[in-house]
Write an enzyme that holds these catalytic residues in place. Structure first.
Site, PDB file in Angstrom:
ATOM      1  N   LYS A 121       1.819  29.376  82.004  1.00  0.00           N
ATOM      2  CA  LYS A 121       1.325  30.723  81.738  1.00  0.00           C
ATOM      3  C   LYS A 121       0.323  31.161  82.805  1.00  0.00           C
ATOM      4  CE  LYS A 121      -2.014  31.669  78.975  1.00  0.00           C
ATOM      5  NZ  LYS A 121      -2.908  31.783  77.794  1.00  0.00           N
ATOM      6  N   ASP A 139       1.670  34.967  76.689  1.00  0.00           N
ATOM      7  CA  ASP A 139       0.567  34.537  75.840  1.00  0.00           C
ATOM      8  C   ASP A 139       0.884  34.930  74.399  1.00  0.00           C
ATOM      9  OD1 ASP A 139       0.197  37.272  75.738  1.00  0.00           O
ATOM     10  OD2 ASP A 139      -1.877  37.230  76.416  1.00  0.00           O
TER      11      ASP A 139
END
Length: 224
Positions: A121, A139
């Site tokens: 991420k 997220d």
């Protein structure tokens, strides 16, 4: 509604209504953004922005951060989540930048995820924001909003599966800003516990809204 049409309509709405969408983390160079993103894991951008100015001031380069200790860094970041681990990650990250990357933030996923504290991420955020690459960081906001809007099917139960589905269906040139569209929509409108559906312009394109409020397909189609 077919998948292609859903994507086209939702992206068109964002283009018209959110023409400017960008990270809310404060930074002035790739190194500072990397620090901020590492600190933002399970922590709010607002909190990170409060504690980074003195950190950036006293450790402006990878060399400066690499030369200190996690114990020193901890005092700067004690109010964020998991400060002990993050302090170790920040120093380790800086040391690796100096040793292996000529003090430059790398621009590929494979290189970025070698850095301490950097997962997929975080690496995708850096690729997207700094290098404008078609990388989708997933997220909790992106995960939630993409499911509620019906952009990804229920079978996409992991961040990676959501990332693959979104990158396959969003035009590459739109992916960097689409990442922020979804995050900001989740942060301020499509919130986890109390989504503000009455303020959302995507109601009749949203599977969650149509299911929750029993909006009929006939009504949905009539109002498109």
């Amino acid at each position: 509604m077919r998948k292609k049409e859903r994507y086209e309509k939702i992206l068109a709405w964002f283009r018209e209504n959110r023409p400017i969408a960008e990270t809310e983390l404060h930074y002035s160079n790739p190194f500072e953004l990397l620090i901020a993103v590492i600190l933002s894991a399970q922590c709010t951008d607002k909190r990170v922005n409060l504690i980074t100015p003195p950190l950036f001031r006293d450790f402006p380069t990878p060399e400066a951060l690499a030369a200190t200790t996690p114990e020193v860094v901890f005092d700067y970041i004690r109010s964020v989540s998991y400060p002990n681990n993050k302090a170790k990650h920040l120093v380790g990250m800086a040391q690796m930048l100096v040793k292996d990357f000529n003090s430059q933030v790398p621009d590929t996923l494979d290189e970025l995820i070698k850095l301490p504290g950097v997962g997929r991420k975080t690496a995708n955020v850096i690729q997207s924001v700094v290098f404008n690459k078609a990388a989708m960081a997933v997220d909790t906001h992106v995960f939630r909003v993409s499911h509620r809007l019906g952009l990804v099917p229920d079978r996409c139960t992991t961040p990676f599966s959501v990332e693959k589905e979104l990158t396959q269906n969003i035009p590459a040139e739109d992916i960097p800003i689409a990442h922020h569209w979804l995050i900001l929509h989740g942060r301020y409108i499509c919130q986890a516990r109390t989504p503000r559906c009455e303020e959302c312009g995507l109601q009749l394109l949203c599977k969650y809204y149509c299911s929750k409020y029993k909006v009929s397909k006939e009504s949905e189609n009539r109002d498109k």
